[in-house]
Structure formats: structure tokens, C-alpha cells
Enzyme design. Structure first.
Site, PDB file in Angstrom:
ATOM      1  N   ASP A  22      -2.880   2.180  -6.213  1.00 42.36           N
ATOM      2  CA  ASP A  22      -1.970   2.208  -5.131  1.00 42.36           C
ATOM      3  C   ASP A  22      -1.689   1.206  -4.302  1.00 42.36           C
ATOM      4  O   ASP A  22      -0.969   0.989  -3.164  1.00 42.36           O
ATOM      5  CB  ASP A  22      -1.663   3.606  -4.455  1.00 42.36           C
ATOM      6  CG  ASP A  22      -2.978   3.768  -3.496  1.00 42.36           C
ATOM      7  OD1 ASP A  22      -4.031   3.285  -3.991  1.00 42.36           O
ATOM      8  OD2 ASP A  22      -2.763   4.179  -2.422  1.00 42.36           O
ATOM      9  N   GLU A  23      -2.477  -0.082  -4.446  1.00 39.63           N
ATOM     10  CA  GLU A  23      -2.507  -1.104  -3.530  1.00 39.63           C
ATOM     11  C   GLU A  23      -2.888  -2.385  -4.078  1.00 39.63           C
ATOM     12  O   GLU A  23      -3.542  -2.363  -5.109  1.00 39.63           O
ATOM     13  CB  GLU A  23      -3.655  -0.668  -2.443  1.00 39.63           C
ATOM     14  CG  GLU A  23      -4.069  -1.703  -1.424  1.00 39.63           C
ATOM     15  CD  GLU A  23      -5.378  -1.383  -0.626  1.00 39.63           C
ATOM     16  OE1 GLU A  23      -5.534  -1.953   0.311  1.00 39.63           O
ATOM     17  OE2 GLU A  23      -5.974  -0.477  -1.019  1.00 39.63           O
ATOM     18  N   ASP A  70       0.779  -1.194   0.018  1.00 32.80           N
ATOM     19  CA  ASP A  70      -0.084  -0.059   0.224  1.00 32.80           C
ATOM     20  C   ASP A  70       0.902   1.272   0.046  1.00 32.80           C
ATOM     21  O   ASP A  70       1.682   1.561   1.124  1.00 32.80           O
ATOM     22  CB  ASP A  70      -0.988  -0.102   1.295  1.00 32.80           C
ATOM     23  CG  ASP A  70      -1.852   1.012   1.148  1.00 32.80           C
ATOM     24  OD1 ASP A  70      -2.268   1.601   0.144  1.00 32.80           O
ATOM     25  OD2 ASP A  70      -2.786   1.301   2.083  1.00 32.80           O
TER      26      ASP A  70
END
Length: 395
Positions: A106-107, A12
Site C-alpha cells: 500500500d505504499e 500511502d
């Protein structure tokens, strides 16, 4: 024969949008940076850790964020730039495993079980991912490692920012038991309040609770699942290439829209956005949905099928506009606070498939390709249809 435990990593990026803004403008480092919609009804997308000390958080109305942090730097999201950095991050993932489940830009979850022979340990893989992201983007990623998805995600959350944590099988309850029950996956606000009423406030409390109390709070079916999760048990697999369920775009207006031509211009703008995203993913949609919100918070939804599955903006807009017009004419004094368009019912497009003889000729859809290429090169919104120009200056 007992199956060997899996090796799962959760990555993350830390305050991703705000960190990208700091990367591109180093003068922002050390200041409270808030990436948000800047209109009267804007919402915070994310903020850096300096801003969080003022009580600013994601999904907070921008107006509330400004009250809490009047000296913050407020920046409108630059999604094309974030997607560019995201591609670099995901390329790092692909160097250690093909088993990648992207959750957002983003994860992601990575199943690196099959990679252990090559990289020796899950910690070695996690360290490689973290350092490679840092070297190639200049950004920090928090990396959580465990034998299932639940614990890997918990590990990244507990170690943020710039985290690196491996929760081993023998350490599970030591990490889980003290946590508030609301931190557990599947426990929402309603379930959390119900559990509090019967004296269950931590994960450890739930494990020690008798079945009667737990069933009373959340029901028998949820109780059994919740007890397993609180023991750190999670059998979910990392799902690669998960089909996209929907592609949507919506806009909240600073001033309520009460003129149909203006609403149609905003509708066209959202159709351009979802059409471009569907084309970039190579998928054809069957269903077009329109979301309409009257002030203050009365939301309506209308949907219809495209004549032929596709992703051309004119086709999407034709269906969406008809839905908007029907809704508009059904209301004596129509006003809109929010307007959105969503595509769903996707078919992946393959070059060797037989084309529908009734589909629009390629020449009729060529303008979409030109527009996509120009916007990809010069930024989203560089080239728009004339009908969208009525929305300019009101962002």
C-alpha cells in the site's frame, strides 16, 4: 549547469487493510475496525482511524488492543484480497511513470520528473493518481509531493488521512523545524533519547545545535548525515525493480508447541507459503533459514543451502525440516513459541537459461503448480498438503 530538481511523489493508502474490510462490508464504516492476529499472542496489523482514537496502533498485541477497545471489530488479515487491491493501485502508478519503488502493498515512491512535460505539474500527476485510485478501488490514498524522497514521505504523513500536500523548496524548514526529532528518518528510540539528553528535542533544535553537542549524542558520522536530513537534503534515488532480499513466513503459537510432529506440520505450512510466493515472483532461492523462538523470547536461527537453487515446496521443506530436527534434538525439553521459514539468495529465473541437469524434473514439481492455481482461484489454504492438516483449527 545546475541539474533541475526532481519531482518525487509518495503514495500511502490510508489504513489499508482496515479500509479494504470496510469496502467489502459497508456495515463496518464508523466502527473501530482492527485487523490483527486473533490468537492469544496475536498482533495488530493495522486499524482504522476510529480505532486509533482508543489508542490502538499497529504492532500492538491484540490482547492490549482488546483492553483499550473492547467493542472493536477484530478481523483476521485476508492477504490475498489486499494483494488484489494493491495490483489495481500499482497499475495506476504505471500510468504516470515507470519509475516506481514499491515499499509494501500500500505504499510507494514515484519519480515523475520525466513525466512533467506530459502532465504539466507534479500536482496534476498527484491529483490524477489520487483520483484514479479512488475511482477504481473506492479507497483513499494520501499523496505527498516534493523534490526528494524524505520530504515527499513527510508530506504524505503530515496530510493524512486523505492527504494531498506539496512541500516546495522554500517551505522546507517551515515544515521540518517544529517536528519532534524522533520523526526524522534514521532517528530511532536510542538516538532520540541521546539527543534529548543534550537538549535537542525538535528538528530545529538539531539544526541550531553546535557540533560538539551533536557529536556527543550520536557520533560524528551519524551527526553529519543527520544534519543534512534535518535541512531537508536527501539524494536517494527512486529504485525500480529492487531485487527482493528475502521471502519469509512465521507463526506465533497460542500454546507453546512441545511435540515434534506438530512443529513439523507448522513448518510445512510456512514452507508452502514461502514457496508459493517465490514461484509467483519467478525467483529461485539458494538459502533456507528457520527461525525458532523458545518461550518467553529466546530466538534461534538456523540456515542451510538448497542442493540446487529453487522454489519447490518439497525441496524447501526437506532442508527446513532437517534444521528443525537438529535444533530439536539439541535441546532436552524443546518448546516453541514461534516458528518461521525464510528464503534468500535469489536468482531470477529466465526461460532461455540452461537448466541444471541435476535439478528435479518438472513432472516432480507439477503438484506445486496445481496447488498454486487452486489457491489463487479459491483463496490461500484451499488446497494444502496432508501434513499441514494438523495445524487446522488452531489459528
Amino acid at each position: 549547469m545546475q541539474q533541475a530538481p526532481r519531482a518525487i511523489i509518495h503514495v500511502d493508502m490510508d489504513a489499508f487493510y482496515a479500509s479494504v474490510e470496510e469496502l467489502d462490508d459497508p456495515s463496518l464504516v464508523g466502527k473501530p475496525v482492527i485487523v490483527a492476529g486473533l490468537g492469544r499472542r496475536g498482533v495488530v496489523s493495522t486499524c482504522n482511524y476510529v480505532a486509533r482514537t482508543y489508542g490502538v496502533r499497529s504492532a500492538m498485541p491484540t490482547s492490549e488492543a482488546r483492553r483499550r477497545c473492547p467493542d472493536g471489530v477484530y478481523i483476521f488479515p485476508r492477504h490475498a484480497r489486499y494483494a488484489e487491491i494493491s495490483e489495481i493501485v500499482f497499475s495506476v502508478f504505471g500510468e504516470v511513470t515507470p519509475m516506481i519503488e514499491g515499499l509494501s502493498l500500500d505504499e510507494a515512491f514515484l519519480d515523475v520528473t520525466a513525466s512533467l512535460r506530459l502532465f504539466a505539474s507534479i500536482e496534476a500527476i498527484g491529483r490524477r493518481v489520487k483520483e484514479s485510485i479512488r475511482e477504481r478501488t473506492g479507497l483513499n490514498a494520501s499523496v505527498g509531493m516534493a523534490h526528494n524522497k524524505l520530504l515527499a514521505k513527510l508530506a504524505s504523513e503530515l496530510s493524512k488521512p486523505d492527504g494531498f500536500l506539496h512541500i516546495h523548496p522554500g517551505e522546507v524548514q517551515g515544515y521540518l523545524d517544529p517536528l519532534p526529532i524522533g520523526r526524522m528518518w534514521t532517528v530511532g528510540k536510542v538516538a532520540e533519547e541521546s539527543l534529548h539528553k543534550v537538549g535537542i528535542r525538535t528538528i530545529g533544535d538539531l539544526i541550531r545545535a553546535d557540533a560538539w553537542r551533536l557529536n556527543k549524542a550520536v557520533g560524528e558520522r551519524h551527526a553529519a548525515q543527520l544534519r543534512q536530513l534535518c535541512l531537508g537534503e536527501d539524494r536517494r534515488a527512486v529504485v525500480t525493480d529492487a531485487p527482493e532480499v528475502s521471502i519469509g513466513s512465521e507463526w506465533t503459537f497460542d500454546i507453546d508447541v512441545d511435540e515434534l510432529p506438530i512443529a513439523e506440520a507448522w513448518l510445512l505450512r510456512q514452507c508452502e507459503r514461502v514457496g508459493a510466493r517465490a514461484r509467483s515472483r519467478g525467483v529461485d532461492a539458494r538459502t533456507v533459514s528457520v527461525k525458532l523462538r523458545e518461550p518467553p523470547f529466546v530466538t534461534h536461527s538456523r540456515q542451510a543451502q538448497l542442493p540446487v537453487p529453487g522454489n519447490a515446496t518439497p525441496d524447501i521443506y526437506a532442508v527446513a525440516r532437517r534444521l528443525l530436527q537438529v535444533w530439536w534434538n539439541q535441546h532436552p525439553r524443546p518448546r516453541l513459541r514461534l516458528l518461521g521459514v525464510t528464503l534468500s539468495g535469489f536468482d531470477a529465473r529466465h526461460s532461455d537459461e540452461q537448466q541444471d541437469m541435476f535439478a528435479a524434473p518438472v513432472s516432480e514439481k507439477r503438484s506445486d503448480g496445481v496447488q498454486d492455481r487452486i489457491n489463487e482461484r479459491f483463496g490461500a489454504g484451499a488446497l494444502v498438503r496432508a501434513g499441514v492438516l494438523k495445524t487446522r483449527g488452531s489459528e
